[in-house]
Design a protein around this motif. Sequence first.
Motif, PDB file in Angstrom:
ATOM      1  N   THR A   9       0.815  -1.221   0.000  1.00 44.93           N
ATOM      2  CA  THR A   9       0.000   0.000   0.000  1.00 44.93           C
ATOM      3  C   THR A   9       0.846   1.267   0.000  1.00 44.93           C
ATOM      4  OG1 THR A   9      -1.731  -1.173   1.218  1.00 44.93           O
ATOM      5  CG2 THR A   9      -1.850   1.231   1.184  1.00 44.93           C
ATOM      6  N   THR A  10       1.804   1.351   0.948  1.00 44.15           N
ATOM      7  CA  THR A  10       2.584   2.586   1.072  1.00 44.15           C
ATOM      8  C   THR A  10       3.525   2.792  -0.107  1.00 44.15           C
ATOM      9  OG1 THR A  10       2.511   2.399   3.496  1.00 44.15           O
ATOM     10  CG2 THR A  10       4.144   3.887   2.552  1.00 44.15           C
ATOM     11  N   LEU A  11       4.362   1.793  -0.397  1.00 45.53           N
ATOM     12  CA  LEU A  11       5.362   1.950  -1.448  1.00 45.53           C
ATOM     13  C   LEU A  11       4.737   1.995  -2.840  1.00 45.53           C
ATOM     14  CD1 LEU A  11       8.292   2.076  -2.410  1.00 45.53           C
ATOM     15  CD2 LEU A  11       8.370  -0.423  -2.290  1.00 45.53           C
ATOM     16  N   LEU A  12       3.910   0.994  -3.159  1.00 45.46           N
ATOM     17  CA  LEU A  12       3.393   0.881  -4.519  1.00 45.46           C
ATOM     18  C   LEU A  12       2.285   1.887  -4.813  1.00 45.46           C
ATOM     19  CD1 LEU A  12       3.357  -3.001  -4.980  1.00 45.46           C
ATOM     20  CD2 LEU A  12       5.073  -1.346  -5.731  1.00 45.46           C
ATOM     21  N   TRP A  13       1.361   2.048  -3.870  1.00 40.41           N
ATOM     22  CA  TRP A  13       0.218   2.919  -4.151  1.00 40.41           C
ATOM     23  C   TRP A  13       0.475   4.369  -3.723  1.00 40.41           C
ATOM     24  CZ3 TRP A  13      -3.656   3.530  -7.181  1.00 40.41           C
ATOM     25  CH2 TRP A  13      -4.669   4.451  -6.866  1.00 40.41           C
ATOM     26  N   GLU A  14       0.880   4.542  -2.480  1.00 47.92           N
ATOM     27  CA  GLU A  14       0.989   5.901  -1.932  1.00 47.92           C
ATOM     28  C   GLU A  14       2.246   6.639  -2.364  1.00 47.92           C
ATOM     29  OE1 GLU A  14      -1.621   5.278   2.133  1.00 47.92           O
ATOM     30  OE2 GLU A  14       0.538   4.931   2.220  1.00 47.92           O
ATOM     31  N   VAL A  15       3.218   5.938  -2.930  1.00 49.40           N
ATOM     32  CA  VAL A  15       4.428   6.611  -3.411  1.00 49.40           C
ATOM     33  C   VAL A  15       4.573   6.465  -4.928  1.00 49.40           C
ATOM     34  CG1 VAL A  15       6.955   6.646  -3.303  1.00 49.40           C
ATOM     35  CG2 VAL A  15       5.626   6.428  -1.205  1.00 49.40           C
ATOM     36  N   VAL A  16       4.684   5.234  -5.426  1.00 47.00           N
ATOM     37  CA  VAL A  16       4.899   5.031  -6.859  1.00 47.00           C
ATOM     38  C   VAL A  16       3.691   5.506  -7.666  1.00 47.00           C
ATOM     39  CG1 VAL A  16       5.315   3.342  -8.678  1.00 47.00           C
ATOM     40  CG2 VAL A  16       6.496   3.126  -6.476  1.00 47.00           C
ATOM     41  N   ALA A  17       2.509   5.022  -7.291  1.00 51.89           N
ATOM     42  CA  ALA A  17       1.295   5.421  -8.018  1.00 51.89           C
ATOM     43  C   ALA A  17       1.033   6.918  -7.871  1.00 51.89           C
ATOM     44  CB  ALA A  17       0.095   4.617  -7.517  1.00 51.89           C
ATOM     45  N   ALA A  18       1.320   7.456  -6.690  1.00 54.73           N
ATOM     46  CA  ALA A  18       1.128   8.895  -6.471  1.00 54.73           C
ATOM     47  C   ALA A  18       2.008   9.708  -7.406  1.00 54.73           C
ATOM     48  CB  ALA A  18       1.432   9.243  -5.019  1.00 54.73           C
ATOM     49  N   THR A  19       3.252   9.275  -7.564  1.00 58.81           N
ATOM     50  CA  THR A  19       4.171   9.980  -8.468  1.00 58.81           C
ATOM     51  C   THR A  19       3.661   9.940  -9.900  1.00 58.81           C
ATOM     52  OG1 THR A  19       6.041   9.386  -7.045  1.00 58.81           O
ATOM     53  CG2 THR A  19       6.548  10.108  -9.283  1.00 58.81           C
ATOM     54  N   LEU A  20       3.230   8.769 -10.360  1.00 59.59           N
ATOM     55  CA  LEU A  20       2.717   8.630 -11.725  1.00 59.59           C
ATOM     56  C   LEU A  20       1.452   9.457 -11.917  1.00 59.59           C
ATOM     57  CD1 LEU A  20       3.265   4.791 -12.251  1.00 59.59           C
ATOM     58  CD2 LEU A  20       4.664   6.675 -13.119  1.00 59.59           C
ATOM     59  N   PHE A  21       0.558   9.432 -10.929  1.00 60.38           N
ATOM     60  CA  PHE A  21      -0.671  10.208 -11.011  1.00 60.38           C
ATOM     61  C   PHE A  21      -0.366  11.697 -11.072  1.00 60.38           C
ATOM     62  CE2 PHE A  21      -4.093  12.552  -8.788  1.00 60.38           C
ATOM     63  CZ  PHE A  21      -5.138  12.288  -9.663  1.00 60.38           C
ATOM     64  N   GLY A  22       0.592  12.150 -10.241  1.00 60.99           N
ATOM     65  CA  GLY A  22       0.969  13.557 -10.238  1.00 60.99           C
ATOM     66  C   GLY A  22       1.579  13.979 -11.557  1.00 60.99           C
ATOM     67  N   LEU A  23       2.458  13.150 -12.113  1.00 57.04           N
ATOM     68  CA  LEU A  23       3.074  13.462 -13.408  1.00 57.04           C
ATOM     69  C   LEU A  23       2.017  13.571 -14.503  1.00 57.04           C
ATOM     70  CD1 LEU A  23       6.214  11.135 -13.264  1.00 57.04           C
ATOM     71  CD2 LEU A  23       6.197  13.621 -13.074  1.00 57.04           C
ATOM     72  N   LEU A  24       1.074  12.645 -14.500  1.00 52.00           N
ATOM     73  CA  LEU A  24      -0.005  12.671 -15.496  1.00 52.00           C
ATOM     74  C   LEU A  24      -0.872  13.911 -15.318  1.00 52.00           C
ATOM     75  CD1 LEU A  24      -1.593  11.300 -17.777  1.00 52.00           C
ATOM     76  CD2 LEU A  24      -2.886  10.057 -16.010  1.00 52.00           C
ATOM     77  N   LEU A  25      -1.209  14.233 -14.071  1.00 42.66           N
ATOM     78  CA  LEU A  25      -2.040  15.398 -13.788  1.00 42.66           C
ATOM     79  C   LEU A  25      -1.361  16.684 -14.260  1.00 42.66           C
ATOM     80  CD1 LEU A  25      -4.514  16.705 -12.421  1.00 42.66           C
ATOM     81  CD2 LEU A  25      -3.218  16.696 -10.277  1.00 42.66           C
ATOM     82  N   GLY A  26      -0.077  16.829 -13.940  1.00 40.83           N
ATOM     83  CA  GLY A  26       0.647  18.023 -14.345  1.00 40.83           C
ATOM     84  C   GLY A  26       0.799  18.126 -15.855  1.00 40.83           C
ATOM     85  N   TYR A  27       1.054  16.991 -16.510  1.00 44.68           N
ATOM     86  CA  TYR A  27       1.194  16.969 -17.967  1.00 44.68           C
ATOM     87  C   TYR A  27      -0.116  17.386 -18.646  1.00 44.68           C
ATOM     88  CZ  TYR A  27       1.970  15.163 -22.684  1.00 44.68           C
ATOM     89  OH  TYR A  27       2.077  15.043 -24.048  1.00 44.68           O
ATOM     90  N   VAL A  28      -1.222  16.799 -18.192  1.00 39.12           N
ATOM     91  CA  VAL A  28      -2.533  17.125 -18.775  1.00 39.12           C
ATOM     92  C   VAL A  28      -2.885  18.589 -18.519  1.00 39.12           C
ATOM     93  CG1 VAL A  28      -5.013  16.664 -18.626  1.00 39.12           C
ATOM     94  CG2 VAL A  28      -3.389  14.761 -18.642  1.00 39.12           C
ATOM     95  N   ALA A  29      -2.621  19.078 -17.292  1.00 38.28           N
ATOM     96  CA  ALA A  29      -2.910  20.468 -16.966  1.00 38.28           C
ATOM     97  C   ALA A  29      -2.103  21.418 -17.848  1.00 38.28           C
ATOM     98  CB  ALA A  29      -2.606  20.742 -15.492  1.00 38.28           C
ATOM     99  N   GLY A  30      -0.844  21.089 -18.091  1.00 38.60           N
ATOM    100  CA  GLY A  30      -0.009  21.916 -18.958  1.00 38.60           C
ATOM    101  C   GLY A  30      -0.498  21.916 -20.393  1.00 38.60           C
ATOM    102  N   LYS A  31      -0.864  20.736 -20.905  1.00 39.42           N
ATOM    103  CA  LYS A  31      -1.360  20.637 -22.278  1.00 39.42           C
ATOM    104  C   LYS A  31      -2.688  21.372 -22.436  1.00 39.42           C
ATOM    105  CE  LYS A  31       1.817  18.276 -24.398  1.00 39.42           C
ATOM    106  NZ  LYS A  31       2.568  18.893 -25.522  1.00 39.42           N
ATOM    107  N   LEU A  32      -3.568  21.281 -21.430  1.00 40.87           N
ATOM    108  CA  LEU A  32      -4.846  21.998 -21.492  1.00 40.87           C
ATOM    109  C   LEU A  32      -4.630  23.503 -21.508  1.00 40.87           C
ATOM    110  CD1 LEU A  32      -7.061  19.901 -19.030  1.00 40.87           C
ATOM    111  CD2 LEU A  32      -7.268  20.048 -21.522  1.00 40.87           C
ATOM    112  N   LEU A  33      -3.661  23.979 -20.713  1.00 41.08           N
ATOM    113  CA  LEU A  33      -3.359  25.408 -20.704  1.00 41.08           C
ATOM    114  C   LEU A  33      -2.831  25.847 -22.069  1.00 41.08           C
ATOM    115  CD1 LEU A  33      -3.054  28.090 -19.202  1.00 41.08           C
ATOM    116  CD2 LEU A  33      -0.793  27.330 -18.445  1.00 41.08           C
ATOM    117  N   GLN A  34      -1.943  25.062 -22.663  1.00 42.41           N
ATOM    118  CA  GLN A  34      -1.421  25.392 -23.989  1.00 42.41           C
ATOM    119  C   GLN A  34      -2.532  25.421 -25.036  1.00 42.41           C
ATOM    120  OE1 GLN A  34       1.704  22.461 -24.619  1.00 42.41           O
ATOM    121  NE2 GLN A  34       3.277  23.974 -24.148  1.00 42.41           N
TER     122      GLN A  34
END
Length: 420
Positions: free
Chosen positions: A198-223
Amino acid sequence: MGKEDLNTVLTILGAMVLLIGLSSRWLEKSPVPATVIALLIGILLGPEVLDVIDLTEYGEKSTILEVSARLTLGIGLMGVALRIPKKFPRQNWRQLLVLITGGMLLMWAISTALIYLVLGLPFWLSALIGAILAPTDPIAASPIVTGPVAKKNLPDRLRHTISFESGANDGLSYLFVLLPLLMLTMVRDKALSHWLTTTLLWEVVAATLFGLLLGYVAGKLLQAAEKRNLIQEEWRLVYTVALSLVAVGGGKLIKSDELLIVFAAAAAFVQVVDEGDRGEEEKGQEAVNRFFSYPIFTLLGVAIPWAGWAALGWSGIVLVLLILLLRRPPVLLLLKPFLPALQSKKDALFLGWFGPVAVAAIYYGSMAEHRLQEPLVWDVVSLVIFASVLAHGLSATPLSRLYGKETGYRKKEKKQKRSD
């Protein structure tokens, strides 16, 4: 909680930010930073002095501090990422990886050992407090690396290294905080299994991937919105603030590490948006950061456990001194050969000293106290935070100027201006 009591708190906090803003230019050059002033105001207004604000009257103290620190960090981490050039992480990823992982592990180990030896606490409780104190705080580090004094006296390689490290290791420290916390609240085998899955795979690894995707999509939407002339200029100022809130709230909703999500989202957003277009967002984000950061230091002053500090006695003072001197400076000296940004021993000492403990520790310390119902956690953590805010805050301006003078960086900058 009465409406009048809440209105009193809001009035006081708002007035404090107004006064700090009116004197901001003077405070920028003053040896006494605004964070220290906000902390002292909190002590003055707290139950032990004027008794104007008592957090226990508004609910559980640890919950109030945890929520306030979480929101402050969420907003602040976005601002940290916006001021780091997009090429810096790509060009320096090896040394940043060494600093964030190796540095964090060593600082956790040293802090844990000091707490275990000085206070005589059980190992896992010592490890928990050590993990809370390990990361460098991005909110307290911001005044050290921004403003005219820092820009005049500190090279970009140091300022950007401190900024990136403080942003990344706040979220990553969740991994180190949760291990001892789980060991203290669960059966060992179950705790290890929960931490690895839970902590390593979901709360850290998955969180990082989710954050990267969120930031990428937000940047593309702004552009895309800018390309089609759909977004007004003034809305760019609030776009990144809204992204911070989406990341913080979304992280909590999916039960993941929201601080890691925020910084990952900010880092991805920065890589997508053109660097020349980030000026207004950075200014708007920095303004919001300052609005949120000063009240949390006032709340810290209000929530100081004076009786708990007194119970620690001389052991608490000795621990604070050892933490400030041994938690970080030896680590940076040891890692210097692996960090190209540190071109001299003076660089290592400067970066080693300025690893403040503040809002991130408030967040994790409050969370741990709430889950364990152990006041000793907050007693120790708050004492170290208080000492760090004073020591690092008061030394930031004079040591930055001393660094510029001793290394000749200030002199080089002046010569370059003349030649231009």
